[in-house]
Design an enzyme around this catalytic site. Sequence first.
Site: not given
Length: 326
Positions: A250, A139
């Site tokens: 997702k 991240k």
Amino acid sequence: MGIELGVRPYQRRFVSPLQTAHGLWSWREGLLVRLRDSLGRVSYGEIAPIPWFGSESLEEALQFCIAQNGEWRGETIPERLSATQFGLGCALAELAEAGCLTGKEPAIVDVCGLLPAGEAALDLASQRLAQGHRTLKWKIAVQAIADEIRWLDQLVKALPPDAHLRLDANGGLSLAQAEQWLMACDRINTDPQTAAIEHLEQPLPSDQLLAMQDLGRRYQTAIALDESVATLAQLEKCRAQGWRGVVVVKPAIAGSPQRLQAFCQTYRPRLVFSSAFETGVGRRAALAVASRCSSACSAALGFGTQGWFTDDWDTLTPAELWDRLQ
Ligand SMILES: [Mg+2]
């Protein structure tokens, strides 16, 4: 009597709260659903919404399930309830196939390992490699950009040359910062002796598709959309607007699993499948969808999320987990 529908809410705590662009995420909340037909056959599904990512809220999903009054009569699930479409859609498909989705998880070639944000990634990287991961995800856009790019250079040097790194900005960069990152990635990717940056994920906020398309043309390093394509409806829209680059999907929040499969078979997009931090129930179903779309998907699966919770649920069967929640 039609199909009996049971629903049980769950809450599980992250070992360490996850840093997201929307603050700290400490508890994963969702719903398990269980269907039972008149022959006594049972199937499970999971509704695992991430409202700040574009799905419905847990409350909306729960309201829809409660409104069914314990029985599934084939009502159309509204498009905005994308996680509910997935959870119930998978449970219904499993029931129809008389349990062929239960059992073992599909074999996975490569799973992407997650690294924590910031400098901590440097410490964790060797652990992830030792666990067998060859693709890691880090991240970014969490701390000062100069520090993060310096850590990136250190990280790349510490990885074996065959490793791949994905950078995920969660839409948190300005255009100027995205350019700075892409310059750094292109510089790293010109050196064949070091690990490669596979892609920069969602550099800009989800509504800035044209700017991301432009970045994709100007730099060598691939850009992947994630937040921009959270649901199938958004995925279809981005495709219609001309996006042909990588998309992170997702399945747990994308919507109907059958429609997702049909989309993948028709357009063969460059896909990276990813977890929504679901339990084993949703994970198994999401991996089954990913493997059915596998002709379009050769990239490492973003499902390296086991062991992120304080509970032992990853060791339970769907039935055991269902019993645990009563
Ligand atoms: Mg992402």
